[in-house]
Design an enzyme around this catalytic site. Structure first.
Site: not given
Length: 444
Positions: A127, A259, A262, A326-327, A360, A419
Site C-alpha cells: 500500500y 518531518q 509530512h 520513529e526517527h 527516507d 502428548h
C-alpha cells in the site's frame, strides 16, 4: 517552536512535554473502517468504485492500471528523476540483500536433528499513500525487499489523482521494482480489497505500507483468519533530534521541519543541553518556514512540536528511549559514542552530515518504521518481514530412545496424557522391535 526547561517541569508536565498529538477518535475511526470493510467484502469492486468517487472525487471504470498508463508515466518523468529512483533502488537492494537469512541445521543431541528453512510469503499487498504527497519512495521500500525475499505475487494499491490516474512517479518506481499489478484504490477500502479480494483485486496473504489512521485501523481489523496479516503499526511521522552545542541551528531546524511537513499530526522534538542552540534553532525555523510550500501543514504540526532543554546528554538519551522515536537524529560530538545507550528507535541518524531524508529516500535503509512509541517493541521493515521461518525436526530411533522419556515426563507434568502417549507408543514399538531382534539372534 516552544522552548521548555526540563528541570522546571513536574512529572505530569514532563509526560506532557513528550506526549504525541492526540489522534482521531479511535471509536469513530473504527466504526467507519468496519463499515468500509463490510461493504468491500460484500459488494467488491462496486464498493471500491463508490468509495473512490466519495473520497477521491474520481469515477473509475477499470481499477487496474493499464500498460498504456505505465508507458505515459515513464515519458512524463525526466531522465534525472528516473536516475534518482534507480540509484535509490540500487542502494536499498544492496542493504536489504545482506539481510537474507540462511537455512540452518544442527543436532541438539545425538539422533535429534533440528532445522530452520526459509520460505517467502507467496502473495503480498503493498500500500502506497498518495494524498498531498505521493510517495514513490515507499514503493521502493516495499517492493525491493519483497522481490529479494522471492514473493511470487506482488500487488500494489495507491489512490488515483483527480484526473483518475495513478501518480506517474509511483508507477515508474513500481515498474523499476518489477511490479506490474497496480490498482487505483486508496484508503481503508484498499486494505479491505487486498485482505479479502474482489473481482479485480486479488486476495493477498500479508499487507505492507504506511497510511493514516483509517488505513492503520483497517489493517488491524483485516488481520483475521479470513483476511491478511499486516506488517507493523504506523501513524503520523515523527522525529526526535538530540543536539549539543556543536550542532548548527540551521541544520537542526531543517531536520525538524523535514518531518513536520509530512502531516498536520506529525511531531518534531529537540532535546538539547544548550540554551543557545535551542533559541538559535527556534529562530532558524521561523526563517526557513518562509521559504516552504507546505506552510499550512507546518503551522499545525509545529504546534505539537517543542524544544526541551535538558541538563545533559545522558538524560537526553534516557528520554529518547522513553519516547521511542520513529526517527532519531544524534547531532552531537562523537555520535557513535552515544549509540550503545539507544535501545528504542525506528532508525538512527548519526552526525551533522546524515539528514533524515537520506534514509527516507536512498541511503539503503528502510523508511517504513514503527511510530507512536511502537519502536519499543517493533523494528523497521526488512526482508525478514516478507519471509516465513519454518522449523523442522527429525529423530532417529536412537534419538527417540534418548529424548522420548524427557518429553513423556514433561507431558505428564502438564497433565497432557495424549502428548505422553504419542511418545510412549513409539518407545514401546522400539522395545518390541528390540526384543524381537534379540530373540531372533538367540534362535539363530
Amino acid at each position: 517552536m516552544r522552548i521548555v526547561e526540563w528541570d522546571t517541569l513536574a512529572e505530569p508536565e514532563g509526560r506532557a512535554a513528550l506526549a504525541r498529538p492526540a489522534q482521531e477518535s479511535r471509536a469513530e475511526v473504527a466504526a467507519q473502517v468496519l463499515e468500509i470493510i463490510s461493504a468491500v467484502r460484500h459488494q467488491g469492486d462496486a464498493a471500491l468504485r463508490s468509495y473512490t468517487e466519495r473520497f477521491d472525487g474520481v469515477q473509475l471504470e477499470a481499477l487496474a492500471v493499464p500498460r498504456s498508463e505505465f508507458i505515459q508515466a515513464r515519458r512524463s518523468l525526466a531522465a534525472r528523476q528516473i536516475a534518482a529512483l534507480e540509484c535509490a533502488i540500487a542502494n536499498v537492494h544492496e542493504f536489504h540483500s545482506a539481510q537474507v537469512m540462511q537455512p540452518l541445521a544442527l543436532e541438539t543431541m545425538p539422533g535429534v536433528r533440528c532445522e530452520r528453512i526459509i520460505r517467502p510469503i507467496s502473495a503480498v499487498g503493498l500500500y502506497v499513500p498518495a494524498g498531498s504527497a505521493p510517495l514513490p519512495s515507499t514503493v521502493v521500500m516495499l517492493a525491493v525487499p519483497a522481490r529479494i525475499a522471492g514473493c511470487a505475487r506482488r500487488v500494489l494499491c495507491t489512490a488515483p489523482t483527480p484526473e483518475g490516474r495513478a501518480n506517474p512517479a509511483v508507477l515508474v518506481a513500481a515498474e523499476l521494482c518489477g511490479i506490474e499489478a497496480v490498482f487505483k484504490v486508496g484508503g481503508a477500502q484498499a486494505i479491505a480489497a487486498l485482505a479479502y479480494g474482489t473481482a479485480s483485486v486479488p486476495k493477498l496473504d500479508k499487507i505492507f505500507g504506511p497510511g493514516n489512521a483509517w488505513v492503520t485501523a483497517a489493517k488491524q481489523v483485516a488481520n483475521d483468519p479470513a483476511g491478511a496479516a499486516c506488517d507493523l503499526p504506523a501513524g503520523p511521522s515523527e522525529v526526535l533530534v538530540i543536539a549539543d552545542e556543536t550542532a548548527r541551528p540551521d541544520f537542526v531546524a531543517a531536520d525538524l521541519l523535514a518531518q513536520a511537513e509530512h502531516d498536520a499530526q506529525a511531531q518534531a522534538l529537540l532535546l538539547t543541553p544548550s540554551r543557545t542552540l535551542a533559541h538559535g534553532t527556534a529562530a532558524a525555523i521561523q526563517t526557513q518556514l518562509r521559504e516552504l510550500s507546505r506552510r499550512a501543514i507546518l503551522d499545525k504540526s509545529l504546534a505539537a512540536s517543542r524544544c526541551i532543554v535538558v541538563p545533559d546528554l545522558d538524560l537526553a538519551m534516557q528520554l529518547a528511549n522513553q519516547y521511542a522515536a520513529e526517527h532519531l537524529i544524534l547531532e552531537v560530538r562523537e555520535p557513535h559514542r552515544w549509540l550503545p545507550q539507544i535501545h528504542n528507535a525506528g532508525s538512527i541518524f548519526l552526525g551533522s552530515w546524515s539528514p533524515e531524508p537520506l534514509g527516507d529516500y536512498c541511503s539503503g535503509t528502510n523508511h517504513v518504521l514503527p511510530t507512536y512509541g511502537y519502536a519499543r517493541a517493533y523494528s523497521g521493515l526488512s526482508v525478514l518481514d516478507f519471509v516465513k521461518r519454518i522449523t523442522v525436526q527429525e529423530l532417529s530411533s536412537a534419538g527417540l530412545r534418548s529424548l522420548g522419556p524427557v518429553a513423556v515426563t514433561l507431558a505428564q507434568l502438564e497433565g497432557l496424557d495424549a502428548h505422553a502417549q504419542a511418545v510412549l507408543q513409539r518407545l514401546a514399538a522400539l522395545e518390541a522391535q528390540g526384543a524381537a531382534g534379540t530373540a531372533s539372534r538367540v534362535e539363530s
